[in-house]
Design an enzyme around this catalytic site. Structure first.
Site, mmCIF file in Angstrom:
data_model
loop_
_atom_site.group_PDB
_atom_site.id
_atom_site.type_symbol
_atom_site.label_atom_id
_atom_site.label_comp_id
_atom_site.label_asym_id
_atom_site.label_seq_id
_atom_site.Cartn_x
_atom_site.Cartn_y
_atom_site.Cartn_z
ATOM 1 N N ASP A 13 0.843 -1.201 0.000
ATOM 2 C CA ASP A 13 0.000 0.000 0.000
ATOM 3 C C ASP A 13 0.883 1.257 0.000
ATOM 4 O OD1 ASP A 13 -2.082 1.752 0.288
ATOM 5 O OD2 ASP A 13 -2.802 0.953 2.196
ATOM 6 N N ASP A 27 -10.443 4.167 -1.254
ATOM 7 C CA ASP A 27 -11.091 3.186 -0.379
ATOM 8 C C ASP A 27 -12.609 3.144 -0.551
ATOM 9 O OD1 ASP A 27 -8.532 3.074 0.499
ATOM 10 O OD2 ASP A 27 -9.019 3.320 2.624
HETATM 11 C C1 GAL Z 1 -5.523 2.387 2.787
HETATM 12 C C2 GAL Z 1 -5.976 1.216 1.938
HETATM 13 C C3 GAL Z 1 -6.983 0.461 2.757
HETATM 14 C C4 GAL Z 1 -6.334 -0.025 4.027
HETATM 15 C C5 GAL Z 1 -5.726 1.127 4.795
HETATM 16 C C6 GAL Z 1 -4.900 0.660 5.985
HETATM 17 O O1 GAL Z 1 -4.605 3.127 2.062
HETATM 18 O O2 GAL Z 1 -6.518 1.678 0.742
HETATM 19 O O3 GAL Z 1 -7.504 -0.612 2.003
HETATM 20 O O4 GAL Z 1 -5.353 -0.982 3.705
HETATM 21 O O5 GAL Z 1 -4.894 1.909 3.970
HETATM 22 O O6 GAL Z 1 -4.344 1.704 6.702
#
Ligand code: GAL
Length: 505
Positions: free
Chosen positions: A271, A332
């Protein structure tokens, strides 16, 4: 000009350096006395030359952030910071001299993301400032990785994030694994048990990342999950910090990949998070994902790589080249119809990139989390199946309603998602708020989704010939029954609902 008048005047009067400490903006290198954890401000260096004022603020999350749109206002320097994401909410940030004009210190006030700060910094010696240099993490030269055939159909499983955020621990993951088995979801295909953000602890003296206290023994957890015929997934970021502020893999990519392999990890979600400050061009984002792809290959363990950089830089076009098996196409998802529909209908990636071993990922499922109606959750699952999207459950599978379980386990819907041809369905026809999607399947049949995006039930009349189809048999996939075959049909589709069919020639 106005800014310089007092200093100029003092110079002219021969009294320079006595008075103007408060009259001129603070040039030099300063070390912060404290900072909010996010973004962990460490140091500010500011100066000016013929082109004006400029500087950088160094932070634990983002490394060196260049000052942007810099101006002076009286004795203050006013600027914004660039962390690679132009949508980050931010106020003007003000750096102002304070205190004893001889020693002096500076005060920095402003807001970045959710952090509002009013912090001070004292003058740093060259050595102390140097010690706060942010280390570079060199990127590999551009390469295209050999195909990693680890996801012939879209991955199916469960992830902790949508329901638990970072409130996740070893015990819950074991219970989830048990529940996947007991509920029959594993046998329906949901085999990955993915720990998202929140498992990370600190690095030991050798730099090896340890889990935090909530995960006492990752290897034992992997063994537990494997013993149940499931696979274990984990999560990290190419940046120094994950999105929730845990330790990222910056500077430790190879080492972390090896640690995951040693633990028995089968799936990695990578990520971008704070890495967006370091990697904000197509080339650097590619390179940092390539680095992890190569690091996973070097472990010789089959670890599915899930790219999460929110669909930037047309990721579908190169996701496979960096060793990726799926890639997020959006930001998200949230557990409401508007968010799900925005992602599922309107932002579903480019179809020709999806296919065996490389999938567009419109994010994890929200089915069963309570924010949508049953009809809306049917639409959610049907859309993801039509898109050939990964089906990663986001609910608490330890306590589902029978209705949720039935929906998630429906074998005829899962078969549409998992179809070997791996085609991405697309809208074939739009009629007001009704969208008719088709997806061609490996056995020559066609999945048809009649989606009603409107606020009232709709009554579309569909002619198969309109869709270029000549079915000999039609299955209604929700009712799991056959539908009479004529040259079309009038359907009642509830508000935000879907009729999902399989037309067999
Ligand atoms: C976001 C991601 C989410 C989750 C989150 C965790 O950037 O898109 O799916 O993983 O971080 O902090």
């Amino acid at each position: 000009m106005k800014t310089w008048k007092p200093a100029l005047l003092a110079l002219i009067l021969g009294t320079a350096l006595t008075a103007p400490a408060h009259a001129a903006p603070p040039a030099g290198g300063w070390i912060f006395d404290s900072s909010p954890d996010m973004p962990g401000f460490r140091r500010v260096v500011v100066g000016h030359d013929a082109s004006g004022w400029h500087g950088t603020v160094t932070s634990a999350w983002y490394g060196d952030l260049p000052m942007q749109s810099v101006r002076t206002d009286g004795d203050s320097v006013v600027f914004q910071l660039f962390n690679g994401n132009k949508n980050v909410p931010m106020s003007d940030i003000v750096l102002k001299p304070e205190g004893d004009p001889k020693g002096g210190y500076v005060r920095m006030t402003g807001r970045l993301w959710d952090s509002t700060f009013d912090i001070t910094a004292h003058k740093g010696t060259p050595e102390a400032l140097k010690a706060l240099d942010f280390p570079a993490d060199p990127l590999p030269p551009h390469r295209v990785l050999a195909p990693r055939n680890l996801a012939p159909t879209p991955p199916m499983g469960w992830s902790s994030w949508n329901r638990f955020a970072d409130a996740i621990d070893d015990r819950s993951v074991r219970q989830i694994a048990d529940a996947l088995v007991a509920s029959g979801l594993r046998d329906a295909g949901y085999v990955y048990v993915n720990i998202d953000d929140g498992w990370q602890g600190k690095r030991d003296a050798t730099g090896r990342l340890q889990p935090n206290a909530k995960f006492p023994d990752m290897k034992a957890l992997a063994d537990y999950v494997h013993a149940r015929g499931l696979k274990l997934g984990i999560y990290t970021s190419p940046g120094p910090k994950s999105c929730a502020g845990y330790e990222g893999s910056y500077g430790h990519i190879r080492q972390d990949a090896q640690t995951y392999a040693d633990w028995g990890i089968d799936y990695l979600k990578y990520d971008l998070c704070s890495g967006e400050a370091f990697y904000h061009t197509a080339e650097t984002v590619y390179a940092t994902y390539q680095a992890m792809g190569e690091a996973l290959v070097a472990t010789k363990r089959d670890i599915v790589l899930s790219l999460c950089e929110y669909g930037r830089f047309d990721v579908g076009a190169w996701g496979r080249d960096v060793g990726g098996n799926l890639w997020r196409t959006t930001g998200d998802i949230e557990d409401n119809y508007a968010s799900m529909a925005r992602i599922g209908f309107d932002k579903n990636g480019t179809p020709n990139h999806t296919g065996p071993n490389g999938w567009n990922d419109p994010d994890m499922l929200e089915v069963g989390n309570g924010g949508m109606t049953h009809d809306e959750y049917q639409t959610h699952l049907a859309l993801w199946a039509m898109l050939s999207a990964p089906l990663i459950l986001g609910n608490d599978v330890r306590s589902m309603t029978p209705e949720t379980l039935d929906l998630l386990k429906n074998p005829e819907v899962i078969a549409i998602d998992q179809d070997k041809a791996g085609v991405q369905g697309l809208p074939a026809k739009k009629d007001g708020s009704v969208e008719i999607w088709t997806k061609h399947l490996a056995d020559g049949s066609t999945a048809v989704g009649i989606f009603n995006r409107g606020e009232a039930a709709a009554n579309p009349a569909i002619t198969w010939a309109d869709l270029g189809l000549k079915p000999a048999k039609i299955r209604d996939l929700w009712n799991r029954s056959d539908v009479a075959v004529d040259n079309g049909h009038a359907f009642v589709v509830p508000k935000h609902g879907v009729v999902l069919l399989r037309l067999i020639p």
